[in-house]
Design a protein around this motif. Sequence first.
Motif, PDB file in Angstrom:
ATOM      1  N   VAL A  19       0.838  -1.211   0.000  1.00  0.00           N
ATOM      2  CA  VAL A  19       0.000   0.000   0.000  1.00  0.00           C
ATOM      3  C   VAL A  19       0.862   1.245   0.000  1.00  0.00           C
ATOM      4  N   SER A  20       1.949   1.223   0.794  1.00  0.00           N
ATOM      5  CA  SER A  20       2.808   2.409   0.899  1.00  0.00           C
ATOM      6  C   SER A  20       3.742   2.584  -0.290  1.00  0.00           C
ATOM      7  N   GLY A  21       3.865   1.567  -1.140  1.00  0.00           N
ATOM      8  CA  GLY A  21       4.758   1.650  -2.294  1.00  0.00           C
ATOM      9  C   GLY A  21       6.161   1.177  -2.016  1.00  0.00           C
ATOM     10  N   ASN A  22       6.432   0.692  -0.769  1.00  0.00           N
ATOM     11  CA  ASN A  22       7.782   0.251  -0.441  1.00  0.00           C
ATOM     12  C   ASN A  22       8.165  -1.029  -1.199  1.00  0.00           C
ATOM     13  N   SER A  23       7.188  -1.886  -1.482  1.00  0.00           N
ATOM     14  CA  SER A  23       7.480  -3.107  -2.223  1.00  0.00           C
ATOM     15  C   SER A  23       7.967  -2.781  -3.622  1.00  0.00           C
ATOM     16  N   HIS A  24       7.321  -1.807  -4.280  1.00  0.00           N
ATOM     17  CA  HIS A  24       7.750  -1.412  -5.629  1.00  0.00           C
ATOM     18  C   HIS A  24       9.111  -0.734  -5.578  1.00  0.00           C
ATOM     19  N   LEU A  25       9.361   0.033  -4.509  1.00  0.00           N
ATOM     20  CA  LEU A  25      10.673   0.667  -4.358  1.00  0.00           C
ATOM     21  C   LEU A  25      11.771  -0.395  -4.223  1.00  0.00           C
ATOM     22  N   LEU A  26      11.513  -1.443  -3.434  1.00  0.00           N
ATOM     23  CA  LEU A  26      12.492  -2.521  -3.277  1.00  0.00           C
ATOM     24  C   LEU A  26      12.735  -3.219  -4.612  1.00  0.00           C
ATOM     25  N   ALA A  27      11.655  -3.497  -5.354  1.00  0.00           N
ATOM     26  CA  ALA A  27      11.808  -4.156  -6.653  1.00  0.00           C
ATOM     27  C   ALA A  27      12.607  -3.278  -7.613  1.00  0.00           C
ATOM     28  N   GLU A  28      12.371  -1.966  -7.605  1.00  0.00           N
ATOM     29  CA  GLU A  28      13.120  -1.059  -8.489  1.00  0.00           C
ATOM     30  C   GLU A  28      14.602  -1.047  -8.137  1.00  0.00           C
ATOM     31  N   ASN A  29      14.935  -1.014  -6.842  1.00  0.00           N
ATOM     32  CA  ASN A  29      16.343  -0.996  -6.443  1.00  0.00           C
ATOM     33  C   ASN A  29      17.048  -2.294  -6.814  1.00  0.00           C
ATOM     34  N   ILE A  30      16.321  -3.446  -6.672  1.00  0.00           N
ATOM     35  CA  ILE A  30      16.905  -4.733  -7.077  1.00  0.00           C
ATOM     36  C   ILE A  30      17.174  -4.734  -8.575  1.00  0.00           C
ATOM     37  N   GLN A  31      16.215  -4.231  -9.344  1.00  0.00           N
ATOM     38  CA  GLN A  31      16.370  -4.240 -10.805  1.00  0.00           C
ATOM     39  C   GLN A  31      17.474  -3.294 -11.256  1.00  0.00           C
ATOM     40  N   GLN A  32      17.559  -2.114 -10.636  1.00  0.00           N
ATOM     41  CA  GLN A  32      18.574  -1.139 -11.034  1.00  0.00           C
ATOM     42  C   GLN A  32      19.983  -1.602 -10.666  1.00  0.00           C
ATOM     43  N   SER A  33      20.109  -2.393  -9.606  1.00  0.00           N
ATOM     44  CA  SER A  33      21.442  -2.883  -9.229  1.00  0.00           C
ATOM     45  C   SER A  33      21.984  -3.862 -10.255  1.00  0.00           C
ATOM     46  N   ARG A  34      21.098  -4.644 -10.905  1.00  0.00           N
ATOM     47  CA  ARG A  34      21.457  -5.561 -11.986  1.00  0.00           C
ATOM     48  C   ARG A  34      22.476  -6.637 -11.556  1.00  0.00           C
ATOM     49  N   ASN A  35      22.579  -6.853 -10.255  1.00  0.00           N
ATOM     50  CA  ASN A  35      23.507  -7.889  -9.783  1.00  0.00           C
ATOM     51  C   ASN A  35      22.954  -8.659  -8.586  1.00  0.00           C
ATOM     52  N   VAL A  36      21.658  -8.490  -8.314  1.00  0.00           N
ATOM     53  CA  VAL A  36      21.049  -9.107  -7.140  1.00  0.00           C
ATOM     54  C   VAL A  36      20.413 -10.442  -7.537  1.00  0.00           C
ATOM     55  N   ILE A  37      20.783 -11.475  -6.812  1.00  0.00           N
ATOM     56  CA  ILE A  37      20.224 -12.816  -7.019  1.00  0.00           C
ATOM     57  C   ILE A  37      19.424 -13.187  -5.774  1.00  0.00           C
ATOM     58  N   ILE A  38      18.197 -13.661  -5.988  1.00  0.00           N
ATOM     59  CA  ILE A  38      17.348 -14.058  -4.859  1.00  0.00           C
ATOM     60  C   ILE A  38      17.011 -15.538  -4.985  1.00  0.00           C
ATOM     61  N   PRO A  39      16.674 -16.196  -3.879  1.00  0.00           N
ATOM     62  CA  PRO A  39      16.402 -17.639  -3.915  1.00  0.00           C
ATOM     63  C   PRO A  39      14.914 -17.949  -4.054  1.00  0.00           C
ATOM     64  N   PHE A  40      14.618 -19.155  -4.506  1.00  0.00           N
ATOM     65  CA  PHE A  40      13.290 -19.719  -4.289  1.00  0.00           C
ATOM     66  C   PHE A  40      13.483 -21.003  -3.493  1.00  0.00           C
ATOM     67  N   GLU A  41      12.655 -21.170  -2.486  1.00  0.00           N
ATOM     68  CA  GLU A  41      12.816 -22.303  -1.567  1.00  0.00           C
ATOM     69  C   GLU A  41      12.267 -23.565  -2.205  1.00  0.00           C
ATOM     70  N   ALA A  42      13.074 -24.640  -2.169  1.00  0.00           N
ATOM     71  CA  ALA A  42      12.715 -25.898  -2.821  1.00  0.00           C
ATOM     72  C   ALA A  42      12.554 -26.998  -1.789  1.00  0.00           C
ATOM     73  N   VAL A  43      11.488 -27.772  -1.934  1.00  0.00           N
ATOM     74  CA  VAL A  43      11.246 -28.949  -1.100  1.00  0.00           C
ATOM     75  C   VAL A  43      11.462 -30.179  -1.977  1.00  0.00           C
ATOM     76  N   LEU A  44      12.432 -31.020  -1.604  1.00  0.00           N
ATOM     77  CA  LEU A  44      12.767 -32.187  -2.414  1.00  0.00           C
ATOM     78  C   LEU A  44      11.751 -33.306  -2.199  1.00  0.00           C
TER      79      LEU A  44
END
Length: 846
Positions: A123-148
């Motif tokens: 609602v506050s727009g902080n999520s979009h701000l975080l996504a923009e900073n991740i995209q602009q850095s162009r070097n951020v890798i995030i995980p997805f959790e896997a259950v074997l």
Amino acid sequence: MKLPGFLKNVQITDVDKSFVRKHPGLILYLLITLLVIALFLEQNRLFENFENKIQDAMFSFRGEQEVGDDVVLLEIDDKAIDYLGWWPWSHGTLARMIEALDYYQPRTVYLDFAIKNNVDDYVSGNSHLLAENIQQSRNVIIPFEAVLGSRTPSTQAAPEWLTASSITPGVISQDDVEKIQRADLPENIFGLASKYLGADVNLFEKDNSVRYQPLILKYENKYYPSVELILSAYYLGIDPNRISYNPGENIQMGNRSIPVTGKGHLLINYLGKSNPFKSYSVKSLWEGQVPVEKLANKLVIVTLTATGQYDHLKTPMTPNMPPGIKTATVVENIIRNDFINSLDASSNAGIVIILGIGLFCAFLLPRVALVHRFTILVVFLFVLVNINFILFSSFNTITKTLYPALEILLFMAAAPMMKSKADIRRKEEKQRRANLQLRKNMTREDKREAEPRERAFTIETDPNVKVRKERRKKADEFAPTTAINTKEHEQVGEETSELSSFDHSVVNVDDAVIDQGSGDESDIDLEHHQAAPELHTPAPGEKEMHKPPDASATGGIQISFDESGRPSQFGRYKILDIVGQGAMGTVYKGLDPAIGRPVALKTIRFDKLANADEIEELRERFMLEAKAAGNFSHPHIVTIYDVGQDKNIQYIAMEYLEGRTLDNIIKRKQDFNFRIVASVISQVCSALSYAHDRHVIHRDIKPANIMVLEGFRIKVMDFGIAHFESSNMTQTGVAMGTPNYISPEQLSGKEVTKSSDIFSLGVVMYEMLAGQRPFEGENLNNLIVKILNDEPDRPSKIDPKVPPLLDHVVMRALEKDPLKRFQSAGEMEKSLQDFISSFAPKGVRY
């Protein structure tokens, strides 16, 4: 144990018997060598667990290792949380952290945590701000959790931003890699913004240790790299599409070759017990206290190390390693080519080592004295351990230490059994000299002096000369051989001692016969004397102390009692100990001497269950139901072996189990995790489904009738006899126990069906989930009223962590109307199996 093919056709008849007699030591050592090779190839779980412990010890003894400066940890530690607020931080705080990191210009940034969804941030727009900073850095890798799991979804529901991070490792089989059964993906805006995504997964072994890291995993119809593999590739500037996989051998990443075992597992080369990497707190980054050159052009892993905020990993170095350090260790291994080379069972080197030790010992040890054998083997063992440790610490090579060590220990055990060639030659020479000395001393005078001994040996008392001559002739032929082969003769070093030993043995034989008081000695010949048995045959009417009771003589089984009045035997079963006692009987631990099998013997006193005129009818019903249950063969039902009776005491012999009843575990306030609850109840459902299909209803399902074995395997007890114990409550009017687990229709005197067992099982499941029973009363009448009329609270109301699916299962099982419950135990089992295979939340008990 399956032997390798080249051993299956070996038969003892193929070996020359004379060769075996001449070289017994050689044959024995070679057989031990073949046995160890077979164990090495089989990879038995018990031996592999010992091998893992040896490897863990090598890691500990090796100690801390030097690391490079490529990987830097940025810790969300206690200081950072005190400074910026409790975790998880808002998306605005994370966005500012990414912005601050971007100033330092690291080459790669990995967020080693899941970005939690927060409505306020959206609602506050902080999520979009975080996504923009991740995209602009162009070097951020995030995980997805896997259950074997053993299978992966066949759908193609993965979003495009996830499939963009997949790789094409070459033509491989689906069994060559681990499968992701379920993936917990980040929100779309963060998945789209990140440079790459990698699978965050830990591979736990039987002892919950993490020794291997899967590097390539299959999800749906795509292959994905682990976060460690994609981080290394991106940091080294290698295109992920250049990653290829040779199953069971290596993963090729550009010009780098990563050694892997089966299913793409990398043996992790742990570098220390504590954190060996350069680390800084996020608080220091926030305050600008971290020098720019410390993070510039580095691989920065942002990870949780604050107290209570991460799941500890058990590793060979420490039982509580933060996951971020494990990730950094694997990345460091790949970046610096710092791998552990393992010689597993598929390697010929292990077989060559075992075979080499075996051949060397087989040809050498039989030729030397016993003390020298032990010396050689101890030196061998010492050298083996040291060479293996040097290979590990200096050359990063792990060999299978256990199997060669086991071979040497078996050689030590066999060493005293084998006589050396020198011992055999000395024995032959001693025998030859004894024969010569004996012939020299056998003059006429010596023969006359030896005549009494000859008579004693042949037990000659008959005055008949002809008979005495025949017996003397036999003694002459036999005595020298006996003297030479006597044990005392072999062990004495001097010839005079050997002859006196022979004389002594003759006198002893004579004394032994005379002591028996034989009457007509003339009727006893030499052959009978040699073969005199030590068996005792009782005289007519003599009491046989160990003869088991004869059931046929009494028309039923016979119960024997010891001097204290306690039963010592039921039929053929010997009583060993009392396991437990109740109002209607006792449970004993017994032994079936016919096959040496331990059994549990449960007695039931019919005179306490019914009136005298009802006992016979009750006994007939008992036999019918016990026979029906005795035909059961199910992994979760206690096996019944036998039934018997003596007057008003009926006993039943059943499988003896080492474990605890579920009632005992519940009373100890055991905190069950939800998967164990589902597993236990599912196993009981399987047992009930099997019995119900055969028209047998248990009627008394409760924790005391559920035995919990190792690994939370269960066995349901008292099929076929539970009805008689529970029925006592209505027949005698005396409550043998509170009816907490009895269904409403049982209390109302209505027909008991398989649905009654399901209700009782629902009460057990409720107690495991909520830590209390669904129905409690101040007295028996009050309890019965509540079972008949009250609706219990859902378990989740008592413990909010209880999953909704388990809430639904237990409340449906507790329906008052049998038609609204599960209509079969199999239906209830299926609901629980679906839960076990699909439910794997993070942050709750599992």
